[in-house]
Design a protein around this motif. Sequence first.
Motif, PDB file in Angstrom:
ATOM      1  N   LYS A   3       0.846  -1.204   0.000  1.00 26.32           N
ATOM      2  CA  LYS A   3       0.000   0.000   0.000  1.00 26.32           C
ATOM      3  C   LYS A   3       0.873   1.242   0.000  1.00 26.32           C
ATOM      4  O   LYS A   3       2.068   1.184   0.288  1.00 26.32           O
ATOM      5  CB  LYS A   3      -0.919  -0.013   1.217  1.00 26.32           C
ATOM      6  N   VAL A   4       0.240   2.358  -0.276  1.00 25.85           N
ATOM      7  CA  VAL A   4       0.934   3.649  -0.298  1.00 25.85           C
ATOM      8  C   VAL A   4       1.634   3.894   1.040  1.00 25.85           C
ATOM      9  O   VAL A   4       2.762   4.388   1.081  1.00 25.85           O
ATOM     10  CB  VAL A   4      -0.042   4.792  -0.639  1.00 25.85           C
ATOM     11  N   VAL A  28      -4.197  10.064  -3.834  1.00 22.80           N
ATOM     12  CA  VAL A  28      -4.444   8.747  -3.256  1.00 22.80           C
ATOM     13  C   VAL A  28      -4.390   8.887  -1.743  1.00 22.80           C
ATOM     14  O   VAL A  28      -3.995   9.935  -1.220  1.00 22.80           O
ATOM     15  CB  VAL A  28      -3.407   7.703  -3.742  1.00 22.80           C
ATOM     16  N   THR A  29      -4.770   7.811  -1.060  1.00 19.32           N
ATOM     17  CA  THR A  29      -4.680   7.779   0.396  1.00 19.32           C
ATOM     18  C   THR A  29      -3.607   6.764   0.788  1.00 19.32           C
ATOM     19  O   THR A  29      -3.204   5.940  -0.041  1.00 19.32           O
ATOM     20  CB  THR A  29      -6.017   7.346   1.046  1.00 19.32           C
ATOM     21  N   GLU A  43      -4.004   4.155   2.257  1.00 22.54           N
ATOM     22  CA  GLU A  43      -4.580   2.808   2.157  1.00 22.54           C
ATOM     23  C   GLU A  43      -4.730   2.316   0.723  1.00 22.54           C
ATOM     24  O   GLU A  43      -5.034   1.141   0.509  1.00 22.54           O
ATOM     25  CB  GLU A  43      -5.928   2.758   2.871  1.00 22.54           C
ATOM     26  N   ASN A  44      -4.514   3.180  -0.264  1.00 30.43           N
ATOM     27  CA  ASN A  44      -4.580   2.722  -1.653  1.00 30.43           C
ATOM     28  C   ASN A  44      -3.478   1.707  -1.916  1.00 30.43           C
ATOM     29  O   ASN A  44      -2.382   1.814  -1.367  1.00 30.43           O
ATOM     30  CB  ASN A  44      -4.426   3.880  -2.634  1.00 30.43           C
ATOM     31  N   SER A  45      -3.773   0.750  -2.771  1.00 36.96           N
ATOM     32  CA  SER A  45      -2.764  -0.252  -3.117  1.00 36.96           C
ATOM     33  C   SER A  45      -1.783   0.323  -4.131  1.00 36.96           C
ATOM     34  O   SER A  45      -2.106   1.256  -4.874  1.00 36.96           O
ATOM     35  CB  SER A  45      -3.419  -1.510  -3.689  1.00 36.96           C
ATOM     36  N   ASP A  91      -3.259   0.071  -7.492  1.00 37.52           N
ATOM     37  CA  ASP A  91      -4.152   1.189  -7.813  1.00 37.52           C
ATOM     38  C   ASP A  91      -3.351   2.383  -8.343  1.00 37.52           C
ATOM     39  O   ASP A  91      -3.740   3.021  -9.319  1.00 37.52           O
ATOM     40  CB  ASP A  91      -4.928   1.669  -6.576  1.00 37.52           C
ATOM     41  N   CYS A  92      -2.232   2.667  -7.686  1.00 35.39           N
ATOM     42  CA  CYS A  92      -1.390   3.802  -8.080  1.00 35.39           C
ATOM     43  C   CYS A  92      -0.806   3.589  -9.472  1.00 35.39           C
ATOM     44  O   CYS A  92      -0.812   4.514 -10.296  1.00 35.39           O
ATOM     45  CB  CYS A  92      -0.264   4.014  -7.068  1.00 35.39           C
ATOM     46  N   LEU A 149      -3.589   4.136 -12.032  1.00 37.69           N
ATOM     47  CA  LEU A 149      -3.927   5.554 -12.158  1.00 37.69           C
ATOM     48  C   LEU A 149      -2.829   6.324 -12.890  1.00 37.69           C
ATOM     49  O   LEU A 149      -3.110   7.107 -13.801  1.00 37.69           O
ATOM     50  CB  LEU A 149      -4.164   6.162 -10.768  1.00 37.69           C
ATOM     51  N   VAL A 154      -0.513  12.363  -1.596  1.00 35.96           N
ATOM     52  CA  VAL A 154      -1.184  11.449  -0.680  1.00 35.96           C
ATOM     53  C   VAL A 154      -1.916  12.284   0.360  1.00 35.96           C
ATOM     54  O   VAL A 154      -1.302  13.102   1.057  1.00 35.96           O
ATOM     55  CB  VAL A 154      -0.173  10.499   0.007  1.00 35.96           C
ATOM     56  N   GLU A 181      -4.823  12.290   3.596  1.00 35.29           N
ATOM     57  CA  GLU A 181      -5.522  11.509   4.619  1.00 35.29           C
ATOM     58  C   GLU A 181      -6.467  12.460   5.328  1.00 35.29           C
ATOM     59  O   GLU A 181      -6.023  13.460   5.897  1.00 35.29           O
ATOM     60  CB  GLU A 181      -4.502  10.904   5.584  1.00 35.29           C
TER      61      GLU A 181
END
Length: 142
Positions: free
Chosen positions: A3-4, A83-84, A86-88, A91-92, A95, A106, A108
């Motif tokens: 994750k990020v 992104v947050t 918690e993004n994988s 996912d990044c 995107l 990032v 939060e």
Amino acid sequence: MGKVKDILQNKGRNVFSVDPETMVYKAIELMCEKNIGGLMIVEGESLVGIFTERDYARKLILKGKSSKDTPIKELMTRKPFTVTPENSIEDCMSLMTAKHIRHLPVEENGVLVGLISIGDVVKFVIEEQKNIIEHLEGYISR
């Protein structure tokens, strides 16, 4: 896949930023000094944009503007994709590939907490694959 937050844990959460009124020349000086390819544009505590080397080349140089007389708000990319933690990583990568971008702020709970680049993502994936290979080699040799 990670994750990020895993990237931020290793990289840190330092984010270099300027306000929208900063002249482009000053922003480029900061980017050069810190050896970075993008700056966050922050107003108060809110992320309002991102400025990258690509913005400089395409929106300043090619349009004949002067970096000493142009505020960054005229060139920045407004409302960047974010992104947050918690993004994988997957996912990044998706995107970044789909939108042709190299930097992801990032956030939060609406607060800017970091920045990851395509280089950070690639480094993470390579390290993760290296660990998997070492684990499998150890398992096979037992």
